[in-house]
Design a protein around this motif. Structure first.
Motif, short mmCIF file in Angstrom:
data_model
loop_
_atom_site.label_atom_id
_atom_site.label_comp_id
_atom_site.label_asym_id
_atom_site.label_seq_id
_atom_site.Cartn_x
_atom_site.Cartn_y
_atom_site.Cartn_z
N GLU A 27 0.84 -0.86 -0.45
CA GLU A 27 0.05 0.09 -0.18
C GLU A 27 0.83 1.23 0.40
O GLU A 27 0.46 2.29 -0.84
CB GLU A 27 -1.04 -0.06 1.15
CG GLU A 27 -2.16 1.23 0.99
CD GLU A 27 -3.07 1.04 -0.07
OE1 GLU A 27 -3.61 1.29 -0.73
OE2 GLU A 27 -3.01 -1.21 -0.45
N PHE A 30 2.70 1.81 -3.45
CA PHE A 30 1.87 1.79 -4.17
C PHE A 30 1.39 3.44 -3.87
O PHE A 30 1.03 4.58 -4.88
CB PHE A 30 -0.42 2.02 -4.37
CG PHE A 30 -0.04 0.10 -4.45
CD1 PHE A 30 0.47 -0.68 -5.91
CD2 PHE A 30 -1.14 -0.58 -4.24
CE1 PHE A 30 0.70 -1.14 -6.76
CE2 PHE A 30 -1.26 -1.54 -4.58
CZ PHE A 30 -0.03 -2.43 -6.09
N ASP A 31 1.37 4.56 -2.72
CA ASP A 31 0.73 5.62 -2.48
C ASP A 31 1.77 6.54 -3.00
O ASP A 31 1.55 7.59 -3.79
CB ASP A 31 0.58 5.62 -0.80
CG ASP A 31 -0.50 5.08 -1.08
OD1 ASP A 31 -1.63 5.52 -0.94
OD2 ASP A 31 -0.44 5.11 0.73
N ARG A 32 2.99 6.10 -2.77
CA ARG A 32 4.51 6.66 -3.48
C ARG A 32 4.95 6.84 -5.03
O ARG A 32 4.56 7.42 -5.60
CB ARG A 32 5.52 5.97 -2.85
CG ARG A 32 6.23 6.27 -1.72
CD ARG A 32 7.02 5.56 -1.04
NE ARG A 32 8.72 5.86 -1.52
CZ ARG A 32 9.72 5.90 -0.83
NH1 ARG A 32 10.07 5.28 0.63
NH2 ARG A 32 10.40 6.54 -1.68
N TRP A 33 4.16 5.59 -5.32
CA TRP A 33 4.01 5.51 -7.23
C TRP A 33 2.61 6.52 -7.68
O TRP A 33 2.77 7.86 -8.97
CB TRP A 33 3.70 4.33 -6.96
CG TRP A 33 3.19 4.48 -9.24
CD1 TRP A 33 1.98 3.96 -10.03
CD2 TRP A 33 4.46 3.87 -9.80
NE1 TRP A 33 2.61 3.90 -10.85
CE2 TRP A 33 3.93 3.80 -11.25
CE3 TRP A 33 5.92 3.99 -9.44
CZ2 TRP A 33 4.45 3.72 -12.48
CZ3 TRP A 33 6.58 3.92 -11.08
CH2 TRP A 33 5.76 4.18 -12.47
N ASP A 34 1.77 6.97 -6.88
CA ASP A 34 0.63 7.17 -6.99
C ASP A 34 1.19 9.10 -7.32
O ASP A 34 1.30 9.58 -7.85
CB ASP A 34 -0.74 7.54 -6.24
CG ASP A 34 -1.17 6.33 -6.64
OD1 ASP A 34 -1.03 5.69 -7.52
OD2 ASP A 34 -1.55 6.18 -5.94
N LYS A 35 2.14 9.67 -6.41
CA LYS A 35 2.67 10.83 -5.99
C LYS A 35 3.37 11.06 -7.22
O LYS A 35 3.17 11.88 -7.43
CB LYS A 35 3.28 11.07 -4.25
CG LYS A 35 2.15 10.31 -3.18
CD LYS A 35 2.74 11.10 -1.68
CE LYS A 35 1.76 10.98 -1.27
NZ LYS A 35 1.93 11.03 0.48
N ILE A 37 2.96 9.64 -10.02
CA ILE A 37 2.95 10.14 -11.19
C ILE A 37 2.01 11.80 -11.07
O ILE A 37 2.00 11.98 -12.45
CB ILE A 37 1.75 9.02 -11.03
CG1 ILE A 37 2.43 7.61 -11.68
CG2 ILE A 37 1.01 9.84 -12.57
CD1 ILE A 37 3.28 6.89 -13.09
N GLU A 38 1.37 11.90 -10.08
CA GLU A 38 0.46 12.83 -10.29
C GLU A 38 1.94 14.70 -9.91
O GLU A 38 2.12 15.40 -10.90
CB GLU A 38 0.19 13.09 -8.02
CG GLU A 38 -1.31 12.84 -8.66
CD GLU A 38 -1.57 12.84 -7.26
OE1 GLU A 38 -1.02 13.49 -6.82
OE2 GLU A 38 -2.21 11.86 -6.66
#
Length: 65
Positions: A27, A30-35, A37-38
């Motif tokens: 989890e 995934f959060d780090r990846w989302d940040k 990408i943003e």
């Protein structure tokens, strides 16, 4: 605590705690990846890829989701 000590501690975790840790790490990853990408989107770093995708959609080479 260094990385080798962390690895040893993880290797010695009971199954339930190991499972909880791997779920947390997944989890967290995934959060780090989302940040990331943003940040790439905001900086314009992905603009060339987005423009290429838009062109492929326009040409009928791919369809939007």
């Amino acid at each position: 605590m260094d990385l080798d000590q962390i690895k040893l501690a993880i290797a010695n975790l009971p199954d339930a705690e190991y499972k909880a840790l791997t779920e947390w790490i997944t989890e967290h990853d995934f959060d780090r990846w989302d940040k990331e990408i943003e940040a790439d989107l905001e900086s314009g770093r992905l603009d060339p890829l987005l423009n290429e995708l838009k062109q492929e959609i326009k040409e009928g080479k791919t369809t939007p989701l």
